[in-house]
Design an enzyme around this catalytic site. Sequence first.
Site, PDB file in Angstrom:
ATOM      1  N   HIS A   1      -0.663   4.552  -0.268  1.00 24.35           N
ATOM      2  CA  HIS A   1      -1.457   5.535   0.485  1.00 24.35           C
ATOM      3  C   HIS A   1      -0.950   6.969   0.365  1.00 24.35           C
ATOM      4  O   HIS A   1      -0.736   7.666   1.364  1.00 24.35           O
ATOM      5  CB  HIS A   1      -1.546   5.131   1.960  1.00 24.35           C
ATOM      6  CG  HIS A   1      -2.542   4.034   2.229  1.00 24.35           C
ATOM      7  ND1 HIS A   1      -3.817   4.048   1.709  1.00 24.35           N
ATOM      8  CD2 HIS A   1      -2.447   2.893   2.960  1.00 24.35           C
ATOM      9  CE1 HIS A   1      -4.472   2.976   2.101  1.00 24.35           C
ATOM     10  NE2 HIS A   1      -3.657   2.238   2.848  1.00 24.35           N
TER      11      HIS A   1
ATOM     12  N   HIS B   1      -2.676  -4.588   1.988  1.00 26.92           N
ATOM     13  CA  HIS B   1      -3.855  -4.476   2.854  1.00 26.92           C
ATOM     14  C   HIS B   1      -3.557  -4.698   4.338  1.00 26.92           C
ATOM     15  O   HIS B   1      -3.908  -3.872   5.172  1.00 26.92           O
ATOM     16  CB  HIS B   1      -4.953  -5.433   2.391  1.00 26.92           C
ATOM     17  CG  HIS B   1      -6.293  -5.153   2.996  1.00 26.92           C
ATOM     18  ND1 HIS B   1      -6.946  -3.955   2.826  1.00 26.92           N
ATOM     19  CD2 HIS B   1      -7.100  -5.908   3.781  1.00 26.92           C
ATOM     20  CE1 HIS B   1      -8.106  -3.996   3.469  1.00 26.92           C
ATOM     21  NE2 HIS B   1      -8.220  -5.159   4.060  1.00 26.92           N
TER      22      HIS B   1
ATOM     23  N   ASP C   1      -4.407   0.132  -3.036  1.00 32.50           N
ATOM     24  CA  ASP C   1      -4.328   1.189  -2.021  1.00 32.50           C
ATOM     25  C   ASP C   1      -3.197   2.165  -2.309  1.00 32.50           C
ATOM     26  O   ASP C   1      -2.330   2.420  -1.475  1.00 32.50           O
ATOM     27  CB  ASP C   1      -4.217   0.609  -0.601  1.00 32.50           C
ATOM     28  CG  ASP C   1      -5.551   0.075  -0.094  1.00 32.50           C
ATOM     29  OD1 ASP C   1      -6.526   0.080  -0.885  1.00 32.50           O
ATOM     30  OD2 ASP C   1      -5.621  -0.336   1.069  1.00 32.50           O
TER      31      ASP C   1
ATOM     32  N   ASP D   1       0.831  -1.201   0.000  1.00 28.71           N
ATOM     33  CA  ASP D   1       0.000   0.000   0.000  1.00 28.71           C
ATOM     34  C   ASP D   1       0.873   1.261   0.000  1.00 28.71           C
ATOM     35  O   ASP D   1       1.779   1.385   0.826  1.00 28.71           O
ATOM     36  CB  ASP D   1      -0.892   0.017   1.247  1.00 28.71           C
ATOM     37  CG  ASP D   1      -1.748  -1.254   1.374  1.00 28.71           C
ATOM     38  OD1 ASP D   1      -1.456  -2.243   0.674  1.00 28.71           O
ATOM     39  OD2 ASP D   1      -2.682  -1.245   2.180  1.00 28.71           O
TER      40      ASP D   1
ATOM     41  N   ASN E   1      -9.084  -1.756  -1.724  1.00 27.85           N
ATOM     42  CA  ASN E   1     -10.375  -1.293  -1.208  1.00 27.85           C
ATOM     43  C   ASN E   1     -10.472   0.234  -1.214  1.00 27.85           C
ATOM     44  O   ASN E   1     -11.563   0.786  -1.361  1.00 27.85           O
ATOM     45  CB  ASN E   1     -10.644  -1.859   0.196  1.00 27.85           C
ATOM     46  CG  ASN E   1      -9.561  -1.543   1.191  1.00 27.85           C
ATOM     47  OD1 ASN E   1      -8.386  -1.794   0.924  1.00 27.85           O
ATOM     48  ND2 ASN E   1      -9.923  -0.982   2.331  1.00 27.85           N
ATOM     49  N   HIS E   2      -9.339   0.933  -1.098  1.00 30.02           N
ATOM     50  CA  HIS E   2      -9.401   2.397  -1.129  1.00 30.02           C
ATOM     51  C   HIS E   2      -9.739   2.918  -2.528  1.00 30.02           C
ATOM     52  O   HIS E   2     -10.472   3.907  -2.654  1.00 30.02           O
ATOM     53  CB  HIS E   2      -8.095   3.000  -0.606  1.00 30.02           C
ATOM     54  CG  HIS E   2      -8.043   2.979   0.885  1.00 30.02           C
ATOM     55  ND1 HIS E   2      -8.381   4.067   1.667  1.00 30.02           N
ATOM     56  CD2 HIS E   2      -7.754   1.981   1.750  1.00 30.02           C
ATOM     57  CE1 HIS E   2      -8.272   3.737   2.945  1.00 30.02           C
ATOM     58  NE2 HIS E   2      -7.894   2.474   3.030  1.00 30.02           N
TER      59      HIS E   2
HETATM   60 MN   LIG Z   1      -6.445  -2.088   1.817  1.00 30.06          MN
END
Ligand SMILES: [Mn+2]
Length: 234
Positions: A14, A183, A41, A12, A67-68
């Site tokens: 982010h 995740h 992500d 991820d 999921n983001h």
């Molecule tokens: Mn995630």
Amino acid sequence: MNRKGRDLAIGDIHGCFAEVKAALGMVQFDGRVDRLFCVGDLIDRGPQSDQVLEWLGEPWLHAIMGNHEQMAWRSVNGAPFDRRFHKMNGGDWLELLPANEQVAIAERLSALPLVIEVETPIGIVGLVHSDSYVDDWSELRSIDWAQLDDDHPFVRCCLWAPLRFKRQYRRVVKNVRAVIHGHVTVPGVTVLGNAFHIDTGGWMPEGHFTLLNLHTLMPELPPDTPDGSAGGKA
Ligand SMILES: [Mn+2]
């Protein structure tokens, strides 16, 4: 098969554009021959989601959906989804953008695949954000994702539910050399069966980014540092 350079996978991101750029610099990533695979992500929480998204246009970067990304495009599209939930999880940057930019981002993110395969000298390596759901990769690759609802159990597991990790399930996924996940944030690369969890929390103050070499399944280290961790935050 990439015979000219390396294939590296990262967990991820982010929105931590600068930190990932630094981590790539540490291992002398060369976009002319190397490829970077993102396990989802890429956005939210960190300060530079918009700049990370610009990487999606680069030929050396390949990404799957996390999921983001799903929260983001569903929020914009008004899909049955609570936008406040996305904001609560670091998605507030998106609402600050002009509507047309939000729509363009949603289009781009909704087109990301949930699963990809990378051909490597050691065999096929699969990438899924959260969990591969089945014990046989050939089952997963035969799924026609376009036919599945966004809330289908397969989709939910791939994006949201790290069921194997929670149970510390170690059965090897058949017909694939390794499956790479993000995740779940782990202190160091964690392997369960042939599932590799590589989100070492580079987006958090105490974490670091790991670049997993998909041709060796080992973290890529900066040259000439016997014990260096790739791109760790000091
Ligand atoms: Mn995630």
